[in-house]
Design a protein around this motif. Structure first.
Motif, short mmCIF file in Angstrom:
data_model
loop_
_atom_site.label_atom_id
_atom_site.label_comp_id
_atom_site.label_asym_id
_atom_site.label_seq_id
_atom_site.Cartn_x
_atom_site.Cartn_y
_atom_site.Cartn_z
N GLU A 246 0.92 -1.18 0.22
CA GLU A 246 -0.20 -0.04 -0.35
C GLU A 246 1.04 1.46 0.49
OE1 GLU A 246 -2.59 -0.25 3.77
OE2 GLU A 246 -3.64 -2.11 1.86
N SER A 247 2.23 1.23 0.33
CA SER A 247 3.10 2.74 0.27
C SER A 247 4.03 2.36 -0.58
CB SER A 247 3.01 2.50 1.87
OG SER A 247 4.61 1.10 2.07
N ARG A 248 4.00 0.88 -1.50
CA ARG A 248 4.50 1.38 -2.80
C ARG A 248 5.91 1.02 -1.98
NH1 ARG A 248 2.04 5.58 -5.95
NH2 ARG A 248 0.04 4.41 -6.04
N GLY A 249 6.11 0.60 -0.80
CA GLY A 249 8.11 -0.19 -0.13
C GLY A 249 8.69 1.40 0.48
N ASN A 250 7.83 1.86 1.10
CA ASN A 250 8.34 3.21 1.38
C ASN A 250 7.95 2.51 2.92
OD1 ASN A 250 7.97 5.51 3.25
ND2 ASN A 250 7.59 6.71 1.04
N LEU A 251 9.49 2.06 3.25
CA LEU A 251 9.05 1.50 4.71
C LEU A 251 8.86 3.05 6.13
CD1 LEU A 251 12.24 0.23 4.93
CD2 LEU A 251 10.61 -0.83 5.48
N ALA A 252 8.59 4.32 6.03
CA ALA A 252 8.13 4.91 6.87
C ALA A 252 6.74 5.23 6.68
CB ALA A 252 9.02 6.75 6.61
N ALA A 253 6.42 4.89 5.93
CA ALA A 253 5.24 5.13 5.43
C ALA A 253 4.39 3.87 6.30
CB ALA A 253 4.39 5.55 4.02
N ALA A 254 4.92 2.85 5.41
CA ALA A 254 4.36 1.33 5.78
C ALA A 254 4.45 1.86 7.43
CB ALA A 254 5.24 0.31 5.35
N ALA A 255 5.61 1.71 8.62
CA ALA A 255 5.86 1.96 10.12
C ALA A 255 4.24 2.81 9.98
CB ALA A 255 6.78 1.97 9.81
N ARG A 256 4.10 4.22 9.69
CA ARG A 256 3.31 4.85 10.44
C ARG A 256 1.71 3.89 9.97
NH1 ARG A 256 6.41 9.48 7.96
NH2 ARG A 256 5.14 8.64 5.15
N ARG A 257 1.42 3.08 8.68
CA ARG A 257 0.04 2.69 8.75
C ARG A 257 -0.17 1.61 9.79
NH1 ARG A 257 -2.46 2.66 3.61
NH2 ARG A 257 -1.34 3.89 2.31
N LEU A 258 0.75 0.30 10.23
CA LEU A 258 0.63 0.04 11.15
C LEU A 258 1.33 0.43 12.29
CD1 LEU A 258 3.19 -2.16 9.42
CD2 LEU A 258 0.98 -2.78 9.47
N GLY A 259 1.45 1.89 12.74
CA GLY A 259 1.64 2.04 13.91
C GLY A 259 2.82 1.69 15.02
N VAL A 260 3.94 1.36 14.19
CA VAL A 260 5.29 1.05 14.24
C VAL A 260 6.62 1.82 14.54
CG1 VAL A 260 4.56 -1.51 14.61
CG2 VAL A 260 5.57 -0.67 13.12
N SER A 261 7.51 2.08 14.77
CA SER A 261 7.99 3.31 14.30
C SER A 261 9.12 1.87 13.29
CB SER A 261 9.65 2.67 15.48
OG SER A 261 10.75 1.08 15.39
#
Length: 77
Positions: free
Chosen positions: A46-61
Motif C-alpha cells: 500500500e505504501s509502494r515500498g516506502n518503509l516510513a509510510a508503511a510503519a506509520r500505517r502499522l503504528g510502529v517505528s
C-alpha cells in the motif's frame, strides 16, 4: 447472543489464512508469524515500498518495521 455468552460467530473476524509451507505445523507461533508477515506485506504494498509510510500505517517505528523486513526477507523495491 441469547445466553449472555460471546462466541466467535458474534464477531466479524477475518477468515483464517493458511500458514506458509515449512512452518511448524500451523501452531500458535507459526500462525502469528504468518499473520504478521501478511500485515507487513500489505502495508508495504500500500505504501509502494516506502518503509516510513508503511510503519506509520502499522503504528510502529521504522526501525521495528525494518527488523521484520529483514527477518522475513521482504522486497521493499
Amino acid at each position: 447472543c441469547e445466553d449472555g455468552r460471546l462466541a466467535a460467530q458474534h464477531f466479524d473476524l477475518p477468515a483464517a489464512r493458511p500458514v506458509a509451507v515449512g512452518d511448524s505445523g500451523g501452531g500458535y507461533h507459526a500462525r502469528v508469524e504468518a499473520f504478521r508477515r501478511h500485515l507487513l506485506e500489505e502495508a508495504l504494498a500500500e505504501s509502494r515500498g516506502n518503509l516510513a509510510a508503511a510503519a506509520r500505517r502499522l503504528g510502529v517505528s521504522r526501525q521495528y518495521l525494518s527488523q521484520f523486513v529483514k527477518k522475513y526477507g521482504l522486497d521493499v523495491a
